[in-house]
Design an enzyme around this catalytic site. Structure first.
Site, PDB file in Angstrom:
ATOM      1  N   ASP A 152       0.474  -0.747  -9.695  1.00  0.00           N
ATOM      2  CA  ASP A 152       1.862  -1.105  -9.991  1.00  0.00           C
ATOM      3  C   ASP A 152       2.687   0.124 -10.347  1.00  0.00           C
ATOM      4  OD1 ASP A 152       4.127  -2.554 -10.590  1.00  0.00           O
ATOM      5  OD2 ASP A 152       3.401  -3.293 -12.512  1.00  0.00           O
ATOM      6  N   HIS A 221       6.105  -9.133  -0.977  1.00  0.00           N
ATOM      7  CA  HIS A 221       6.793  -8.683  -2.184  1.00  0.00           C
ATOM      8  C   HIS A 221       7.359  -7.270  -1.990  1.00  0.00           C
ATOM      9  CE1 HIS A 221       7.560  -8.112  -6.475  1.00  0.00           C
ATOM     10  NE2 HIS A 221       6.831  -7.019  -6.447  1.00  0.00           N
TER      11      HIS A 221
END
Length: 348
Positions: A152, A221
């Protein structure tokens, strides 16, 4: 390495390197609490130095940001050109909620005790003047992964690109060196997520789980959080998302925090996620991640905090709307779940 603009007002430490722990405090200001808040904001750099002095390797920092509804109660004169309440979004299946928040304190360090100590001091100073709306203690997880198992935030801009993407400049000169901040707290249904085969998870995210290689998935995403300008250049934001949770309560989540020169970049990412695009009805990560908070703030420069404007009563005026005169150059955002690609992040 922290990058500061070559000239102009000194920013708060929004460009500080990522750390291993953080505390996110969101509060609303009670009626009559304005002066206590002003005094705390002015004293905050000194408090940070006091708690961090004995542990320089702890890299303790704190960014304070102010919401739209309280700005005019705290400061006379103009206000940041694009400061407004968080826009709630209701898509066909999912909703980005707007929740109360006048103040944000983003406290970071490599040691949890330093974050805890500074947060405790802030609340001791503000107790009776504010109401805490949310408090989250975040942590680095494994090799910078979220709790869904994907890397991330590795696509954050660096160097001059970060300065251009994050800090207000001449387009709003009164607030140069500041930055807009959007925060959202996401809760994950890990049982449902982990029931998916890894290949299916990778298509939702748009990256390989093990090696973090980006995939060509137009409905992923990552793709929905890639925002470009009219010339095709990618617009970026700076994320410092953190996992949080309580295994005993079965709570697992990602706290998204995105800094940007203009909130419109992060807002476009959110619209893509929740309202969809021509390629996708919504971001499929939302089938497993629920946004339970949403607030927009402005983090003024360190110089602004060092010399606060007079309060509205002393200024003898109502807050003056500040009109933006030109578009920021190089404003940007790359997304992560915090809005962005998982290499950018996993929660919008």
């Amino acid at each position: 390495m922290t990058v500061e603009p070559a000239t102009g007002p000194e920013p708060q430490p929004v460009l500080s390197p990522l750390t291993t722990v953080a505390i996110f405090l969101v509060a609303t200001v009670d009626e009559g609490g304005e002066q206590s808040v002003r005094e705390l904001l002015a004293d905050l750099p000194g408090l940070r130095r006091s708690y961090g002095f004995g542990a320089p390797d702890g890299r303790l920092s704190c960014v304070a940001a102010v919401g739209s509804e309280v700005w005019g109660r705290l400061f006379g004169g103009p206000r940041p050109a694009e400061l407004h309440p968080f826009e709630e979004l209701s898509g066909r299946r999912h909703r980005a909620v707007a929740t109360p928040g006048d103040l944000l304190f983003h406290i970071r360090a490599t040691r949890q005790d330093l974050c805890f100590g500074l947060a405790s001091e802030i609340m001791a100073r503000l107790r009776g003047s504010v109401t805490v709306a949310d408090e989250v203690q975040g942590f680095k997880y494994l090799d910078v992964r979220d709790l869904m198992g994907f890397v991330d935030g590795t696509e954050n801009p660096q160097g001059r690109a970060a300065v251009d993407a994050v800090l207000v400049a001449g387009e709003d000169a009164d607030f140069a060196g500041g930055s807009y901040v959007i925060v959202q707290k996401y809760l994950h249904d890990l049982d449902a997520w982990n029931a998916l085969p890894v290949e299916a998870q990778e298509k939702v995210i748009g990256r390989t789980k093990l090696t973090n290689v980006e995939l060509d998935e137009p409905t992923s995403h990552v793709s929905l959080n890639t925002v470009t300008d009219e010339d095709g250049g990618e617009r970026q934001i700076l994320r410092d998302n953190m996992p949080f949770g309580s295994p005993g309560r079965g709570e697992f989540g990602t706290y998204f925090i995105g800094y940007s020169r203009t909130p419109e970049v992060t807002e476009e990412m959110l619209r893509n996620m929740f309202l969809g695009t021509r390629d996708a009805t919504h971001d499929r990560i939302l089938d497993f991640s629920t946004a339970v908070t949403g607030t927009l703030f402005f983090a003024p420069s360190a110089d602004f905090l060092d010399d606060l404007p007079d309060p509205p009563a002393a200024a003898g005026e109502r807050p003056v709307p500040h009109t933006r005169t030109e578009s920021p150059e190089g404003a940007g955002a790359d997304g992560t779940l915090g809005i962005g690609d998982l290499n950018r992040s996993t929660a919008p």
